[in-house]
Design a protein around this motif. Structure first.
Motif, PDB file in Angstrom:
ATOM      1  N   TRP A 189      40.233  24.389  51.540  1.00 25.54           N
ATOM      2  CA  TRP A 189      39.630  25.653  51.107  1.00 25.54           C
ATOM      3  C   TRP A 189      40.522  26.423  50.139  1.00 25.54           C
ATOM      4  O   TRP A 189      40.051  27.261  49.384  1.00 25.54           O
ATOM      5  CB  TRP A 189      39.286  26.521  52.308  1.00 25.54           C
ATOM      6  CG  TRP A 189      38.284  25.885  53.228  1.00 25.54           C
ATOM      7  CD1 TRP A 189      38.490  25.542  54.521  1.00 25.54           C
ATOM      8  CD2 TRP A 189      36.949  25.497  52.920  1.00 25.54           C
ATOM      9  NE1 TRP A 189      37.362  24.959  55.048  1.00 25.54           N
ATOM     10  CE2 TRP A 189      36.397  24.917  54.085  1.00 25.54           C
ATOM     11  CE3 TRP A 189      36.154  25.555  51.778  1.00 25.54           C
ATOM     12  CZ2 TRP A 189      35.098  24.427  54.146  1.00 25.54           C
ATOM     13  CZ3 TRP A 189      34.859  25.071  51.835  1.00 25.54           C
ATOM     14  CH2 TRP A 189      34.343  24.514  52.993  1.00 25.54           C
ATOM     15  N   SER A 190      41.792  26.145  50.133  1.00 30.21           N
ATOM     16  CA  SER A 190      42.697  26.853  49.221  1.00 30.21           C
ATOM     17  C   SER A 190      42.428  26.510  47.753  1.00 30.21           C
ATOM     18  O   SER A 190      42.910  27.204  46.852  1.00 30.21           O
ATOM     19  CB  SER A 190      44.153  26.539  49.574  1.00 30.21           C
ATOM     20  OG  SER A 190      44.392  25.142  49.434  1.00 30.21           O
ATOM     21  N   LEU A 191      41.656  25.458  47.507  1.00 25.82           N
ATOM     22  CA  LEU A 191      41.304  25.109  46.128  1.00 25.82           C
ATOM     23  C   LEU A 191      40.338  26.123  45.504  1.00 25.82           C
ATOM     24  O   LEU A 191      40.344  26.319  44.292  1.00 25.82           O
ATOM     25  CB  LEU A 191      40.654  23.721  46.073  1.00 25.82           C
ATOM     26  CG  LEU A 191      41.577  22.524  46.252  1.00 25.82           C
ATOM     27  CD1 LEU A 191      40.755  21.248  46.305  1.00 25.82           C
ATOM     28  CD2 LEU A 191      42.581  22.472  45.123  1.00 25.82           C
ATOM     29  N   ILE A 192      39.531  26.753  46.317  1.00 29.17           N
ATOM     30  CA  ILE A 192      38.496  27.645  45.785  1.00 29.17           C
ATOM     31  C   ILE A 192      39.099  28.827  45.022  1.00 29.17           C
ATOM     32  O   ILE A 192      38.774  29.024  43.840  1.00 29.17           O
ATOM     33  CB  ILE A 192      37.531  28.107  46.892  1.00 29.17           C
ATOM     34  CG1 ILE A 192      36.774  26.902  47.446  1.00 29.17           C
ATOM     35  CG2 ILE A 192      36.554  29.149  46.356  1.00 29.17           C
ATOM     36  CD1 ILE A 192      35.922  27.207  48.656  1.00 29.17           C
ATOM     37  N   PRO A 193      39.994  29.629  45.620  1.00 30.15           N
ATOM     38  CA  PRO A 193      40.534  30.758  44.836  1.00 30.15           C
ATOM     39  C   PRO A 193      41.323  30.304  43.617  1.00 30.15           C
ATOM     40  O   PRO A 193      41.302  30.963  42.572  1.00 30.15           O
ATOM     41  CB  PRO A 193      41.415  31.522  45.811  1.00 30.15           C
ATOM     42  CG  PRO A 193      41.440  30.763  47.072  1.00 30.15           C
ATOM     43  CD  PRO A 193      40.466  29.660  46.994  1.00 30.15           C
ATOM     44  N   LEU A 194      41.981  29.170  43.730  1.00 37.55           N
ATOM     45  CA  LEU A 194      42.742  28.651  42.593  1.00 37.55           C
ATOM     46  C   LEU A 194      41.808  28.296  41.437  1.00 37.55           C
ATOM     47  O   LEU A 194      42.044  28.701  40.289  1.00 37.55           O
ATOM     48  CB  LEU A 194      43.557  27.426  43.008  1.00 37.55           C
ATOM     49  CG  LEU A 194      44.305  26.743  41.877  1.00 37.55           C
ATOM     50  CD1 LEU A 194      45.408  27.648  41.358  1.00 37.55           C
ATOM     51  CD2 LEU A 194      44.845  25.405  42.332  1.00 37.55           C
ATOM     52  N   LEU A 195      40.730  27.584  41.739  1.00 34.41           N
ATOM     53  CA  LEU A 195      39.796  27.207  40.671  1.00 34.41           C
ATOM     54  C   LEU A 195      38.968  28.391  40.175  1.00 34.41           C
ATOM     55  O   LEU A 195      38.552  28.410  39.013  1.00 34.41           O
ATOM     56  CB  LEU A 195      38.900  26.056  41.119  1.00 34.41           C
ATOM     57  CG  LEU A 195      39.623  24.702  41.213  1.00 34.41           C
ATOM     58  CD1 LEU A 195      38.685  23.622  41.708  1.00 34.41           C
ATOM     59  CD2 LEU A 195      40.224  24.317  39.885  1.00 34.41           C
ATOM     60  N   VAL A 196      38.727  29.395  41.019  1.00 37.64           N
ATOM     61  CA  VAL A 196      38.068  30.623  40.547  1.00 37.64           C
ATOM     62  C   VAL A 196      38.953  31.290  39.502  1.00 37.64           C
ATOM     63  O   VAL A 196      38.485  31.679  38.423  1.00 37.64           O
ATOM     64  CB  VAL A 196      37.770  31.583  41.722  1.00 37.64           C
ATOM     65  CG1 VAL A 196      37.440  32.979  41.211  1.00 37.64           C
ATOM     66  CG2 VAL A 196      36.640  31.057  42.571  1.00 37.64           C
ATOM     67  N   LEU A 197      40.238  31.418  39.803  1.00 41.46           N
ATOM     68  CA  LEU A 197      41.169  32.051  38.874  1.00 41.46           C
ATOM     69  C   LEU A 197      41.305  31.251  37.578  1.00 41.46           C
ATOM     70  O   LEU A 197      41.212  31.815  36.476  1.00 41.46           O
ATOM     71  CB  LEU A 197      42.537  32.221  39.541  1.00 41.46           C
ATOM     72  CG  LEU A 197      43.606  32.881  38.694  1.00 41.46           C
ATOM     73  CD1 LEU A 197      43.207  34.313  38.376  1.00 41.46           C
ATOM     74  CD2 LEU A 197      44.946  32.845  39.401  1.00 41.46           C
ATOM     75  N   VAL A 198      41.485  29.957  37.696  1.00 44.32           N
ATOM     76  CA  VAL A 198      41.634  29.109  36.509  1.00 44.32           C
ATOM     77  C   VAL A 198      40.357  29.141  35.669  1.00 44.32           C
ATOM     78  O   VAL A 198      40.404  29.294  34.449  1.00 44.32           O
ATOM     79  CB  VAL A 198      42.013  27.670  36.910  1.00 44.32           C
ATOM     80  CG1 VAL A 198      41.893  26.716  35.726  1.00 44.32           C
ATOM     81  CG2 VAL A 198      43.413  27.630  37.488  1.00 44.32           C
ATOM     82  N   GLY A 199      39.202  29.024  36.313  1.00 41.21           N
ATOM     83  CA  GLY A 199      37.932  29.051  35.589  1.00 41.21           C
ATOM     84  C   GLY A 199      37.700  30.375  34.897  1.00 41.21           C
ATOM     85  O   GLY A 199      37.265  30.424  33.737  1.00 41.21           O
ATOM     86  N   ALA A 200      37.997  31.472  35.581  1.00 35.89           N
ATOM     87  CA  ALA A 200      37.798  32.803  34.997  1.00 35.89           C
ATOM     88  C   ALA A 200      38.696  33.006  33.784  1.00 35.89           C
ATOM     89  O   ALA A 200      38.235  33.448  32.725  1.00 35.89           O
ATOM     90  CB  ALA A 200      38.063  33.879  36.039  1.00 35.89           C
ATOM     91  N   LEU A 201      39.968  32.681  33.926  1.00 35.75           N
ATOM     92  CA  LEU A 201      40.902  32.873  32.813  1.00 35.75           C
ATOM     93  C   LEU A 201      40.578  31.960  31.636  1.00 35.75           C
ATOM     94  O   LEU A 201      40.591  32.388  30.478  1.00 35.75           O
ATOM     95  CB  LEU A 201      42.338  32.654  33.282  1.00 35.75           C
ATOM     96  CG  LEU A 201      42.866  33.686  34.267  1.00 35.75           C
ATOM     97  CD1 LEU A 201      44.260  33.307  34.740  1.00 35.75           C
ATOM     98  CD2 LEU A 201      42.850  35.073  33.668  1.00 35.75           C
TER      99      LEU A 201
END
Length: 171
Positions: free
Chosen positions: A91-103
């Motif tokens: 589940w820790s992948l979700i916030p990481l990919l949200v941040l990377v995708g947003a930026l």
């Protein structure tokens, strides 16, 4: 928060006089933004910058939202689909990919938006192409009526074109 008031001025001479009158009315030069045709010399006026003339801010905001959504979706799929053998979902992948995708999407969208004209200025495009100068003044909401009355009295050639409340002064 400031209100952005747009005035159409017929020529450069009127724009210069209007700028001087507004500065005399305690409006800081940095809150005056002049738009004109590309062949118009706005060097002695406070010309609008790229944040005001392009669609970079709106594009970056849209890219941020879309990138975060796509990153969250991909993060969810990756967390559930690719855990190690016998491991729980990552589940820790979700916030990481949200941040990377947003930026990433905010950056790529802003690169596209910087080359597109500002959508808010479309309504003035014909007048600007005919030689008018557009003045955007960022003023506190409490001073809008006062400055509108002053400009109408001192510059009858100017035309109040539009008022945009709640506009951050850097846009």
């Amino acid at each position: 928060m400031r209100t952005r008031v747009y005035w159409l001025l017929p020529d450069l001479a009127s724009a210069r006089a209007t700028m001087e009158d507004l500065i005399g009315s305690r409006v800081e030069r940095r809150h005056l933004h002049f738009f004109g045709r590309s062949d118009c010399d706005l060097s002695d006026l406070h010309a609008a910058n790229v944040l005001q003339t392009s669609d970079v801010i709106c594009s970056a905001e849209a890219g941020l939202a879309v990138g975060a959504a796509v990153g969250g979706l991909l993060g969810s799929v990756a967390a559930v689909s690719y855990p190690g053998a016998g491991e729980p979902p990552q589940w820790s992948l979700i916030p990481l990919l949200v941040l990377v995708g947003a930026l990433f999407d905010a950056w790529t969208s802003s690169m596209i938006g910087i080359s597109a004209p500002n959508r808010r200025l479309r309504r003035f495009a014909a007048a600007i192409e005919q030689g008018s100068i557009l003045l955007a003044v960022d003023v506190p909401a409490a001073r809008v009526a006062e400055l509108e009355a002053r400009l109408q009295a001192l510059h009858p050639e100017a035309r109040l074109a539009w008022s945009e409340p709640g506009k951050p002064s850097f846009l």
